[in-house]
Design an enzyme around this catalytic site. Structure first.
Site, short mmCIF file in Angstrom:
data_model
loop_
_atom_site.label_atom_id
_atom_site.label_comp_id
_atom_site.label_asym_id
_atom_site.label_seq_id
_atom_site.Cartn_x
_atom_site.Cartn_y
_atom_site.Cartn_z
N ARG A 113 5.29 11.14 -2.78
CA ARG A 113 4.13 10.40 -0.97
C ARG A 113 6.26 10.96 -0.64
NH1 ARG A 113 5.07 4.44 0.92
NH2 ARG A 113 3.89 4.93 3.21
N PRO A 171 1.03 -1.54 0.41
CA PRO A 171 0.42 0.55 -0.20
C PRO A 171 1.10 1.50 -0.24
CG PRO A 171 -0.15 -1.24 2.19
CD PRO A 171 0.41 -1.35 1.44
N ASN A 172 0.47 2.40 -0.62
CA ASN A 172 1.01 3.78 -0.86
C ASN A 172 2.46 3.95 -1.52
OD1 ASN A 172 -1.25 4.75 0.97
ND2 ASN A 172 0.06 3.33 2.39
N ARG A 175 13.34 4.65 12.28
CA ARG A 175 11.72 5.01 12.27
C ARG A 175 11.19 4.83 13.34
NH1 ARG A 175 9.28 5.02 6.29
NH2 ARG A 175 7.97 6.40 7.44
N HIS A 199 4.77 -4.70 9.62
CA HIS A 199 4.32 -4.50 10.62
C HIS A 199 3.01 -5.17 10.85
CE1 HIS A 199 7.60 -1.99 9.00
NE2 HIS A 199 6.46 -1.21 8.55
N ARG A 227 7.67 0.60 13.11
CA ARG A 227 8.09 -0.41 12.04
C ARG A 227 9.51 -1.08 12.30
NH1 ARG A 227 5.47 3.54 8.37
NH2 ARG A 227 5.22 5.62 9.20
N GLU A 232 13.18 -9.19 1.22
CA GLU A 232 12.17 -8.31 1.91
C GLU A 232 12.93 -6.79 1.81
OE1 GLU A 232 11.41 -8.61 5.82
OE2 GLU A 232 10.45 -6.73 5.81
N ALA A 285 3.35 -0.89 4.78
CA ALA A 285 2.44 -0.92 5.90
C ALA A 285 2.28 -2.18 6.52
CB ALA A 285 1.52 0.01 6.39
N ASP A 336 1.96 -15.79 6.28
CA ASP A 336 1.56 -17.41 5.94
C ASP A 336 1.32 -17.41 4.93
OD1 ASP A 336 0.78 -17.42 8.85
OD2 ASP A 336 -1.31 -17.05 8.87
N HIS A 352 12.55 -2.85 2.10
CA HIS A 352 11.80 -1.38 2.06
C HIS A 352 12.99 -0.36 1.80
CE1 HIS A 352 9.55 -3.73 5.12
NE2 HIS A 352 10.19 -4.06 5.19
N ILE A 353 12.38 0.74 0.83
CA ILE A 353 13.56 1.84 0.44
C ILE A 353 14.25 2.23 1.47
CG2 ILE A 353 12.97 4.10 -0.50
CD1 ILE A 353 10.29 3.05 -1.62
N SER A 354 12.94 2.76 2.51
CA SER A 354 13.50 3.16 4.26
C SER A 354 14.41 2.36 5.03
CB SER A 354 12.45 4.34 5.13
OG SER A 354 11.32 3.41 5.27
N TYR A 411 11.49 8.76 1.05
CA TYR A 411 11.13 7.38 -0.74
C TYR A 411 12.22 8.07 -1.95
CZ TYR A 411 8.40 5.41 3.89
OH TYR A 411 7.19 5.37 3.85
N ASN A 439 7.88 -5.96 -1.29
CA ASN A 439 7.77 -4.23 0.04
C ASN A 439 6.87 -4.48 0.69
OD1 ASN A 439 8.38 -2.22 1.30
ND2 ASN A 439 9.39 -0.71 -0.06
C1 DQA Z 1 8.43 1.17 3.60
C2 DQA Z 1 7.92 1.01 5.78
C3 DQA Z 1 7.35 0.84 5.99
O1 DQA Z 1 7.64 1.28 6.93
C4 DQA Z 1 6.46 2.20 5.07
O2 DQA Z 1 4.81 1.46 6.15
C5 DQA Z 1 6.29 1.71 4.15
C6 DQA Z 1 7.12 1.88 3.13
C7 DQA Z 1 10.13 1.48 2.75
O3 DQA Z 1 9.96 0.68 1.89
O4 DQA Z 1 10.95 1.91 3.76
O5 DQA Z 1 5.11 1.76 3.29
O6 DQA Z 1 8.10 0.18 3.15
#
Ligand code: DQA
Length: 150
Positions: free
Chosen positions: A19, A11-12, A108, A81, A112, A99, A78, A88, A101-103, A24, A75
């Site tokens: 964003r 998501p997002n 943080r 978490h 997270r 896995e 959210a 599963d 994560h950009i950040s 990001y 990725n």
């Molecule tokens: C994220 C980190 C997550 O905590 C956050 O909710 C995201 C992006 C990242 O790519 O850094 O949506 O997965």
């Protein structure tokens, strides 16, 4: 040997570029996909990209990966978490999982710092910005090769 890699975004992440660019970066998801395709070509890998804001879509694509993908790069955003359901689903995938994560989620907010998905991930990449996806593709081709020959 050519490997098929699923690249699944949660998501997002459809709003990358708009964003919180300070966290990001300025690239759109389309920019990231183009860059991943270039990287994949160098490693003779094929990619299928997915993005959804809905948890059930991610689960369905993880199920589909069982039929055809050699590896999954995800990725979960959210859902990392919160989602035991995504954990599963990944448990049913037999190949390598990276896995991304950009950040750097560990620098943080506390909520997270824990990812359900990490429990099943072969490796985790965090904090390299969107370059993390390219790193994941390169390392995924290594992992797929290791599994085939071992
Ligand atoms: C994220 C980190 C997550 O905590 C956050 O909710 C995201 C992006 C990242 O790519 O850094 O949506 O997965």
């Amino acid at each position: 040997m050519s490997y098929l890699i699923y690249v699944i975004n949660g998501p997002n992440l459809n709003l990358l570029g708009q964003r919180e660019p300070e966290l990001y970066g300025g690239k759109t998801l389309r920019d990231v996909e183009k860059s991943c395709i270039e990287t994949a070509k160098k490693y003779n890998a094929k990619l299928k990209f997915f993005q959804s804001n809905a948890e059930h879509d991610l689960i369905d694509w993880i199920h589909a990966s069982r039929e055809e993908a050699n590896g999954v790069i995800i990725n979960p955003a959210a859902f990392s978490h919160t989602s035991v359901a995504i954990l599963d689903a990944l448990t049913l995938f037999e190949g390598p999982i990276i896995e991304v994560h950009i950040s750097n989620i560990h620098t943080r907010e506390n909520f997270r710092h824990h990812s359900y998905v990490s429990q099943k991930a072969t490796a985790v990449i965090a904090g390299f910005g969107t370059e993390g996806y390219n790193i994941a593709i390169r390392k995924m081709t290594d992992l797929c090769g290791q599994l085939k020959t071992s």
